[in-house]
Scaffold this active site. Structure first.
Site, PDB file in Angstrom:
ATOM      1  N   CYS A 286       0.814  -1.223   0.000  1.00 50.13           N
ATOM      2  CA  CYS A 286       0.000   0.000   0.000  1.00 50.13           C
ATOM      3  C   CYS A 286       0.844   1.268   0.000  1.00 50.13           C
ATOM      4  O   CYS A 286       0.625   2.185  -0.798  1.00 50.13           O
ATOM      5  CB  CYS A 286      -0.983  -0.007   1.168  1.00 50.13           C
ATOM      6  SG  CYS A 286      -0.217   0.007   2.811  1.00 50.13           S
ATOM      7  N   HIS A 334      -2.463   1.169   6.918  1.00 54.63           N
ATOM      8  CA  HIS A 334      -2.873   1.111   5.518  1.00 54.63           C
ATOM      9  C   HIS A 334      -3.021   2.525   4.989  1.00 54.63           C
ATOM     10  O   HIS A 334      -3.334   3.464   5.736  1.00 54.63           O
ATOM     11  CB  HIS A 334      -4.191   0.343   5.356  1.00 54.63           C
ATOM     12  CG  HIS A 334      -4.496  -0.005   3.930  1.00 54.63           C
ATOM     13  ND1 HIS A 334      -3.760  -0.937   3.217  1.00 54.63           N
ATOM     14  CD2 HIS A 334      -5.427   0.476   3.063  1.00 54.63           C
ATOM     15  CE1 HIS A 334      -4.256  -1.026   1.981  1.00 54.63           C
ATOM     16  NE2 HIS A 334      -5.255  -0.173   1.866  1.00 54.63           N
ATOM     17  N   HIS A 346      -5.820   2.000  -4.139  1.00 61.35           N
ATOM     18  CA  HIS A 346      -4.908   1.421  -3.147  1.00 61.35           C
ATOM     19  C   HIS A 346      -4.518   0.006  -3.530  1.00 61.35           C
ATOM     20  O   HIS A 346      -5.121  -0.623  -4.401  1.00 61.35           O
ATOM     21  CB  HIS A 346      -5.550   1.425  -1.750  1.00 61.35           C
ATOM     22  CG  HIS A 346      -6.684   0.454  -1.583  1.00 61.35           C
ATOM     23  ND1 HIS A 346      -6.932  -0.217  -0.406  1.00 61.35           N
ATOM     24  CD2 HIS A 346      -7.663   0.036  -2.448  1.00 61.35           C
ATOM     25  CE1 HIS A 346      -8.002  -0.990  -0.529  1.00 61.35           C
ATOM     26  NE2 HIS A 346      -8.461  -0.852  -1.757  1.00 61.35           N
TER      27      HIS A 346
END
Length: 372
Positions: A286, A334, A346
């Protein structure tokens, strides 16, 4: 056309379609993603197949598919936290290695300077020896000429100052070398600590991912498809709840030129697989995706989501603009990139590919701006 060739053609076709959709997003007014995220459409429910005649009754103690989904997500969240620790240790080691190289260059220069100073000191000592070891002051006092005495006195003061300066510079250079050695030792110690952290993080990542994969691999094909649908339903539910709070009301910030370039890079990676620790070009985690996107836009940012949160300026959700980074979960494990109209791009997790999702499909911790 062989099976592999047909499959390759289908993948290229799907990638081309994904890229066309992403570019359409970027060229729409305000980088609008469309109503899919601002007002998401729920995934179509998957009808449960009736039990086959004579099939054994379900085990009442067995976990439901949704419980399995949550367990997998929990394991991957833990892997995500370990991935951030691994990436941070890696980036710190890189910076420390560069500092070691700088120190090595300073040490070489310092050693060369000391050699030069010692040569000068040696020349002065040899000159004194040639004068029978008589100190300059004594030779001056024995002079018969007052003019020679005064002239020599001036040269004597200059010589004494030069000798004092020589010794002072020699001492300073030696002190510098001792400091460089101490700094290098401290950096080597940090590098060793980082190596231990990396190994521990890597082991934890591999264990968590392996456990999640083992759970998923126990599922039949239909259950795996249903698992993906459950993930989508959970994201839709979270996005709908987020939008119902009015979070997107008045959010219409325009992307900067750099933000637009970052979004273009990130959306061009759609379809590439998530791989922990990866920062392109063929796979990403990510924060690898977001850091590379902004690097391509001309701005270097921290490598991990936690460091991105710590070091980049924060902005309110109502002030979001495309290119901003959305940090998710309380532990900041994240990150996605906002692309406009309630959507973000993402790299979700192992086993999934870079994709679009609702900006509120996970708990938002903060929004940060690389080009503030």
């Amino acid at each position: 056309m062989g099976t592999a060739k047909r499959a390759s053609s289908r993948r290229r076709g799907a990638s081309a379609l994904t890229l066309l959709c992403a570019m359409a997003i970027l060229t729409a007014p305000g980088l609008a993603v469309g109503d899919a995220y601002a007002a998401p459409t729920p995934p179509a429910p998957s009808p449960s197949a009736p039990a086959a005649p004579g099939a054994p009754a379900p085990d009442p103690g067995a976990k439901s598919l949704d419980e399995v989904r949550k367990e997998i997500e929990g394991l991957l969240r833990q892997a995500g936290a370990a991935t951030d620790a691994y990436n941070l240790a890696e980036s710190e080691t890189k910076a420390q290695t560069e500092r070691i190289v700088e120190i090595a260059k300073l040490v070489v220069a310092g050693q060369d300077r000391i050699a030069t100073l010692k040569n000068r000191a040696g020349a002065a000592a040899r000159a004194q020896y040639r004068s029978n070891g008589l100190p300059p002051g004594a030779r001056l006092a024995l002079s018969d000429s007052p003019a020679d005495f005064l002239d020599g006195a001036g040269r004597l003061r200059q010589g004494e100052k030069a000798t004092t300066d020589l010794l002072s510079e020699l001492n300073r250079t030696q002190t510098d070398l001792e400091r460089y050695a101490k700094d290098a030792g401290a950096i080597w110690q940090k590098m060793e600590e980082n190596r231990v952290r990396q190994e521990a993080a890597k082991k934890e990542i591999e264990e968590k991912i392996k456990a999640a994969e083992a759970l998923e691999n126990k599922l039949e094909a239909e259950e795996k498809a249903r698992l993906i649908q459950l993930e989508q339903e959970a994201q839709y539910k979270a996005q709908t709840a987020w939008l119902s709070t009015g979070a997107m009301k008045g959010v219409n910030g325009a992307a900067t030129d750099a933000g637009l370039r970052a979004v273009q890079f990130a959306t061009a990676q759609i379809g590439k697989p998530y791989v922990w620790g990866a920062a392109g070009p063929d796979s990403f985690d990510c924060s690898g995706l977001t850091s590379q996107a902004w690097l391509k836009a001309g701005r270097g940012i921290p490598r991990t989501s936690q460091e991105q949160l710590r070091l980049l300026p924060k902005v309110a959700v109502k002030d979001m603009r495309p290119g901003d980074l959305i940090i998710y979960f309380d532990d900041a494990t994240h990150v996605g990139m906002y692309v406009g109209d309630g959507a973000m791009v993402h790299a979700p997790r192992p086993g999934r590919n870079v994709t679009m999702a609702g900006a509120g499909s996970m708990p938002i911790k903060a929004v940060v701006r690389p080009d503030a």
